[in-house]
Design a protein around this motif. Structure first.
Motif, PDB file in Angstrom:
ATOM      1  N   ARG A 186      27.996  26.275 -61.027  1.00 30.75           N
ATOM      2  CA  ARG A 186      28.806  25.101 -60.648  1.00 30.75           C
ATOM      3  C   ARG A 186      28.087  24.271 -59.599  1.00 30.75           C
ATOM      4  O   ARG A 186      28.071  23.040 -59.658  1.00 30.75           O
ATOM      5  N   LEU A 187      27.489  24.945 -58.615  1.00 29.37           N
ATOM      6  CA  LEU A 187      26.748  24.247 -57.555  1.00 29.37           C
ATOM      7  C   LEU A 187      25.603  23.423 -58.157  1.00 29.37           C
ATOM      8  O   LEU A 187      25.442  22.241 -57.849  1.00 29.37           O
ATOM      9  N   ALA A 240      29.619  30.504 -59.631  1.00 30.72           N
ATOM     10  CA  ALA A 240      29.530  29.628 -58.460  1.00 30.72           C
ATOM     11  C   ALA A 240      28.160  28.958 -58.369  1.00 30.72           C
ATOM     12  O   ALA A 240      28.059  27.757 -58.084  1.00 30.72           O
ATOM     13  N   ALA A 262      31.454  36.165 -60.733  1.00 23.93           N
ATOM     14  CA  ALA A 262      31.900  35.085 -59.837  1.00 23.93           C
ATOM     15  C   ALA A 262      30.709  34.406 -59.174  1.00 23.93           C
ATOM     16  O   ALA A 262      30.681  33.171 -59.035  1.00 23.93           O
ATOM     17  N   LEU A 263      29.708  35.180 -58.789  1.00 25.30           N
ATOM     18  CA  LEU A 263      28.516  34.618 -58.160  1.00 25.30           C
ATOM     19  C   LEU A 263      27.754  33.730 -59.141  1.00 25.30           C
ATOM     20  O   LEU A 263      27.348  32.619 -58.798  1.00 25.30           O
ATOM     21  N   LYS A 286      26.975  20.468 -60.176  1.00 23.27           N
ATOM     22  CA  LYS A 286      27.525  19.421 -59.297  1.00 23.27           C
ATOM     23  C   LYS A 286      26.396  18.622 -58.635  1.00 23.27           C
ATOM     24  O   LYS A 286      26.458  17.399 -58.567  1.00 23.27           O
TER      25      LYS A 286
END
Length: 132
Positions: free
Chosen positions: A124-125, A121, A117-118, A128
Motif C-alpha cells: 500500500r505504501l 502495508a 499484514a506487513l 500510494k
C-alpha cells in the motif's frame, strides 16, 4: 513626536526581552504597558493566556535579570488580534529508488500468515507513493 521615541524604544526593548524569555509564546503576545512594576500583556485567546500563566515565574525572573523591575504581570485577552498562521504540514516525498525498494520488499517477503499484514502495508505504501 521626539518625546515619544524613548518610550517607544523602551517598549520595543521590553517586547524583545519578553520574546527572549519565552520564545515559544512570544509571537502570541504583545506588551501593552509597563507602569509601576506591572507588566500588561495582550494575548489572542484564553488558551494562550492559560499557557502563559504557567510561564509567568520564568518570565518575571528573566526580565528581572535583564534589568526590568517587574513586580506583577497582567494578561488581557484581546480577541481582535489575529492568531498566527499555522504552518502547513510537511508531505513525505520518497525518491523513486525508495519506492522501488519498498515494491521489491513487498514482493520478496515470504507469503506467510505472520507476514500478511506487513506485506499488505508495504505494498500500500509503495502504491500510494507511486501515485496509484
Amino acid at each position: 513626536m521626539a518625546s515619544l521615541m524613548p518610550a517607544a524604544m523602551r517598549m520595543a526593548d521590553l517586547q524583545r526581552d519578553v520574546g527572549l524569555a519565552l520564545p515559544a509564546i512570544a509571537n502570541n503576545c504583545d506588551v501593552l504597558s509597563f507602569q509601576e512594576g506591572v507588566l500588561t500583556l495582550a494575548v489572542p485567546s484564553s488558551a494562550v493566556a492559560a499557557r502563559l500563566k504557567q510561564q509567568l515565574p520564568k518570565l518575571q525572573a528573566t526580565l528581572l535579570a535583564r534589568g526590568w523591575q517587574v513586580n506583577s504581570t497582567r494578561l488581557k485577552v484581546q480577541v481582535t488580534r489575529a492568531m498566527p498562521q499555522r504552518p502547513e504540514p510537511r508531505v513525505l516525498e520518497l525518491p523513486s529508488t525508495a519506492v522501488e525498494a519498498f515494491e521489491e520488499l513487498g514482493e520478496s517477503l515470504p507469503d506467510t500468515p505472520q507476514n500478511a499484514a506487513l506485506v499488505a502495508a508495504v505494498k500500500r505504501l509503495a502504491a500510494k507513493r507511486r501515485g496509484g
